[in-house]
Design a protein around this motif. Structure first.
Motif, short mmCIF file in Angstrom:
data_model
loop_
_atom_site.label_atom_id
_atom_site.label_comp_id
_atom_site.label_asym_id
_atom_site.label_seq_id
_atom_site.Cartn_x
_atom_site.Cartn_y
_atom_site.Cartn_z
N PRO B 320 0.81 -1.23 0.00
CA PRO B 320 0.00 0.00 0.00
C PRO B 320 0.84 1.27 0.00
CG PRO B 320 -0.15 -1.16 2.10
CD PRO B 320 0.53 -2.09 1.15
N ASP B 321 1.99 1.25 0.63
CA ASP B 321 2.72 2.51 0.77
C ASP B 321 3.79 2.70 -0.30
OD1 ASP B 321 4.01 0.34 1.79
OD2 ASP B 321 4.98 1.42 3.41
N ALA B 322 3.82 1.81 -1.29
CA ALA B 322 4.90 1.90 -2.27
C ALA B 322 4.85 3.19 -3.08
CB ALA B 322 4.88 0.69 -3.20
N VAL B 323 3.64 3.55 -3.52
CA VAL B 323 3.53 4.77 -4.33
C VAL B 323 4.06 5.95 -3.53
CG1 VAL B 323 1.96 6.38 -5.42
CG2 VAL B 323 1.56 3.95 -5.64
N ARG B 324 3.66 5.99 -2.27
CA ARG B 324 4.10 7.12 -1.46
C ARG B 324 5.62 7.15 -1.33
NH1 ARG B 324 2.45 6.63 3.86
NH2 ARG B 324 0.67 5.68 2.85
N CYS B 325 6.21 5.96 -1.09
CA CYS B 325 7.66 5.91 -0.95
C CYS B 325 8.35 6.37 -2.22
CB CYS B 325 8.11 4.48 -0.64
SG CYS B 325 7.66 3.95 1.00
N ILE B 326 7.83 5.90 -3.35
CA ILE B 326 8.46 6.26 -4.63
C ILE B 326 8.34 7.76 -4.86
CG2 ILE B 326 8.34 5.97 -7.13
CD1 ILE B 326 7.30 3.11 -6.58
N VAL B 327 7.15 8.27 -4.63
CA VAL B 327 6.94 9.70 -4.86
C VAL B 327 7.83 10.52 -3.93
CG1 VAL B 327 5.30 11.56 -4.59
CG2 VAL B 327 4.62 9.48 -5.76
N LYS B 328 7.91 10.07 -2.69
CA LYS B 328 8.70 10.82 -1.74
C LYS B 328 10.15 10.88 -2.20
CE LYS B 328 8.81 10.23 3.09
NZ LYS B 328 8.19 9.27 3.99
#
Ligand SMILES: [Zn+2]
Ligand SMILES: [Zn+2]
Ligand SMILES: [Zn+2]
Lengths: 103, 685
Positions: B320-328
């Protein structure tokens, strides 16, 4: 106790002062928020199809008939032959209203 | 004529009597007879050699000391020499003797001799030139010929040892070259020693050497690949420090022979170390990025990556948090997703098949590519990561959220970094999707101008960020009304703003933002960073004759905000030791009290039973239900992390994920939501 505000970082959003709704219903403005341009159907606080930035870069224009549009939308409309220089909503001849400055 | 034991004197075949006897036999044509007699004797006496061999081999097997082998060879050679003597004119029989002796003595060697010889030979390696006599003996006794494979093995052993001694864990310098060099060196000395005696540099020996050379190079590559494969996790994690090791791998893998095992090893590592629930999403992404970079070197055509990456990509997609990690990380200044000389590839092009035949480095697809392999456009890391997902909408949404959070957190720091970021992202995602972000940034710079215009350069307590609401993440309305001096500040700013921009009105989003406060109390000063709601609450306490409040009154005075918000603001001030809980009312502490600062729940409710506590927390969470409901209506289903992240935009939300989970679970029991595939969604009514 004395409370001193050293720094307050606040957040607000802007909304066009369309006159009609001003102060009329402070509580209902969340409902009235989706006033859209009658030509492009985009919210007044959004921008017309040719603009990228909302607000001052894509202002509104008021007609004496009380209809409001994105200025760019209306000018484009008036430039077409079929407009006959009329307001697209009521087909009365378009006359830009003087913007009443402030309450 | 008969062989004798070593310690018995032999009669010289050239002694006068012997000579005479020999001529006599020769004249009567009896040599064949004589030879048969001698050979028969030889065979009979060979029992002595057999005994000697057995004895030394027993010693060898008992102690595994290579001296036993050395002594054995010495000893047998002595027999060999002793029995070689024969009358001069019988010299034509010598060949027969050598063949017979070799056959007999080699036949009595047990299988364990092979290993013994191998180890013995290895001890000779360091002083090879000093062992010329030894190699002569080995050749004479037929060992070189019979055990030629062992001689080669010894060299391979030595090379393997060299790899084991100098390569494990040595990733920061190239090893392959020096291994190849020392192997070459060893080979030259060793093969000359071994084969040089057998045939003096004939075409044959050259061929034999060539063959061995080729095998040895294979052997080095295979061993190094095997070793590096076993270390591949650390090599990838420590990349680019491990660049030399990776480059060695590339050289070794020039033959695709070792690729299947390498790929297998890599897959195993990925399964065991990366695709684990305990692995941090950020670490998985870091590993994936390093993996891509390593494999670009090892296999520029990308076949190995194509075979290894899919499970990682699928796993990340489900995190679930992969997009956020990548964007960050995409927007993090310190992140080096881009390598030198790399070009930003617009993401739209990523999924297009790509064969650039004009590229001078173009190569046909490798044989092991597999049917589903396609040469793809060279991708930079970010494109590769984004292409994990089918659409980029997720990224844009996440970017917008991230940027919103960051922008509202900056006070007066320059926006350059955010602007640069958005510009870079525009190159990637295209202008249109990032338009919202551009508007957000423009709002920030416009706000700065507006504040400066209204307040001048002088410091002013209020700084207002004026946003274009439609271009920011949805902000949930909260009916908060700021009291006292806050209201005064707001009103004066609002009026000034309307004068500055007559066609615009200002609408406050009072729950967002932050306040730095200084409280002057009778005996102390408290400086603190507070949320607007917390500030509003304490402002009310500062009114005259208003040092005691109850929750209902505070709620009402603040515009009818929810009880939970007021309660949590009070808890904040209790924690600061400024307010005291007196049962149903709360009292301002003009003078500090000893017990202040202790967390309230401990004093009031002594560890309620778990169910009770859960119920209580869930009760408090109810206020957020409408937010959650809105989210799930708009986005259909969300994992808990996302819900948590988005709730951060809700006013006063300070619950932990655990508390949220408890709440969602109780909502599920009530039939409001369902949990499926790691995500929450609204139950269909
Ligand atoms: Zn319009
Ligand atoms: Zn426009
Ligand atoms: Zn009209």
């Amino acid at each position: 106790m004395k409370v001193a505000v050293k720094q307050w970082h606040a957040v607000a959003y802007w909304k066009w002062d369309t006159g009609a709704t001003t102060e009329q219903d402070a509580n209902a403005d969340e409902d009235a928020e989706d006033d859209v341009c009658g030509i492009c159907r985009v919210s007044f606080e959004g921008c017309c199809p040719t603009c990228k930035m909302p607000g001052d870069d894509c202002p509104l224009i008021w007609g004496q008939c009380t209809h409001v549009f994105h200025m760019h939308c209306l000018l484009k409309w008036l430039n077409t032959a079929s407009s006959k220089q009329q307001c697209p909503m009521d087909r009365r001849t378009w006359v830009t209203a003087e913007r009443k400055v402030d309450r | 004529m008969q062989p004798r034991p070593l310690n018995e004197p032999t009669v010289s075949p050239d002694a006068p009597g012997v000579q005479e006897a020999m001529s006599y036999l020769h004249d009567r044509d009896m040599f064949p007879e004589l030879l048969r007699f001698r050979n028969a004797g030889l065979l009979k006496c060979f029992a002595w050699v057999e005994e000697e061999v057995a004895m030394h081999m027993e010693q060898w097997e008992a102690k595994m000391a290579v001296q036993s082998i050395s002594r054995l060879i010495q000893r047998v050679y002595e027999w060999y020499i002793a029995w070689e003597h024969a009358p001069a004119f019988m010299k034509h029989a010598r060949g027969e003797y050598i063949a017979l002796f070799r056959a007999r003595w080699l036949a009595c060697l047990p299988p364990s001799f092979t290993l013994g010889l191998r180890l013995f030979l290895r001890t000779t390696l360091p002083t090879l030139p000093a062992n010329e006599r030894l190699f002569h003996i080995l050749e004479q006794l037929g060992i070189s010929e019979r055990f030629d494979k062992t001689f080669i093995d010894v060299m391979f052993d030595e090379v393997e040892q060299k790899i084991l001694d100098t390569c494990p864990g040595m990733w920061r310098e190239p090893r392959l070259d020096s291994i190849r060099k020392s192997a070459k060196d060893l080979e030259e000395r060793w093969l000359t020693m071994v084969y040089g005696h057998m045939f003096v540099r004939t075409q044959n020996s050259e061929n034999a050497m060539m063959m061995v050379t080729g095998r040895l190079d294979h052997f080095i590559s295979r061993n190094l690949v095997e070793l590096r494969t076993s270390e591949i996790f650390d090599i990838i994690v420590d990349f680019p420090d491990t660049l030399p090791a990776v480059q060695d791998l590339r050289l070794c893998m020039a033959r695709s022979l070792y690729r299947p095992d390498f790929i297998e090893g890599l897959r195993e590592v990925v399964n065991q170390r990366i695709l684990q629930p305990a692995a941090d999403t950020d670490d998985i992404i870091t590993f994936y990025v390093s993996l891509i970079r390593c494999l670009r070197i090892i296999d520029p055509q990308g076949v190995i990556l194509h075979k290894v990456a899919p499970p990682i990509r699928k796993y990340l997609r489900d995190r679930p948090d992969a997009v956020r990690c990548i964007v960050k990380r995409m927007t993090d200044e310190n992140e080096s997703f881009m390598q030198e000389g790399e070009q930003v590839v617009p993401i739209q092009q990523v999924h297009e098949p790509f064969d650039d035949y004009t590229d001078p480095h173009w190569l046909p697809e490798p044989l092991d590519a597999g049917a589903d392999f396609r040469t793809t456009r060279p991708m930079d890391i970010v494109s590769t990561l984004v292409s994990i997902y089918d659409t980029q909408d997720l990224f844009i949404k996440e970017l917008q959220h991230l940027l919103a959070g960051r922008l509202l957190a900056v006070r007066n720091s320059p926006l350059d970094e955010e602007i640069r970021n958005v510009e870079m992202l525009k190159m990637r995602f295209g202008e249109a999707p990032l338009q919202v972000c551009a508007v957000m940034l423009k709002d920030m710079t416009d706000s700065r101008r507006t504040n400066t215009h209204l307040h001048g350069e002088e410091p002013h307590p209020l700084y207002t960020t004026v946003i274009s609401r439609l271009f920011w993440p949805t902000i949930q309305p909260v009916p908060l009304k700021m009291p006292g001096q806050f209201k005064t500040l707001q009103d004066s700013f609002e009026a000034d703003f309307h004068k500055f921009k007559p066609d615009k009105n200002l609408k406050w989003v009072p729950q967002l933002g932050a306040v730095s406060l200084k409280l002057d109390l009778e005996d102390r000063t408290v400086e603190v960073e507070a949320t607007p709601i917390q500030a509003g609450v304490i402002e009310l306490f500062s009114e005259q004759n208003a040092d005691t409040w109850n929750v209902e009154l505070l709620m009402q005075k603040l515009g009818g905000i929810d009880r939970v918000l007021v309660q949590s603001a009070l808890d904040f001030w209790i924690g600061e030791g400024v307010v005291k809980d007196e049962g149903h009312t709360y009292k301002l502490l003009e003078r500090a009290e000893a017990m202040t600062g202790a967390p309230r729940p401990l004093m009031v409710e002594e560890a309620p039973p778990v169910d009770e506590k859960e119920k209580h927390q869930a009760e408090q969470m109810k206020i957020y239900w409408q937010f959650i409901q809105g989210m799930l209506t708009n986005l259909s289903s969300l994992p808990i992390d996302r819900i948590q992240a988005m709730l951060k935009f809700a006013p006063g939300y300070d619950r932990s994920v655990q508390e949220l989970a408890v709440f969602l679970e109780s909502a599920r029991r009530e039939g409001l939501v369902i949990f499926n595939n790691g995500a929450w969604k609204l139950a269909k009514k």
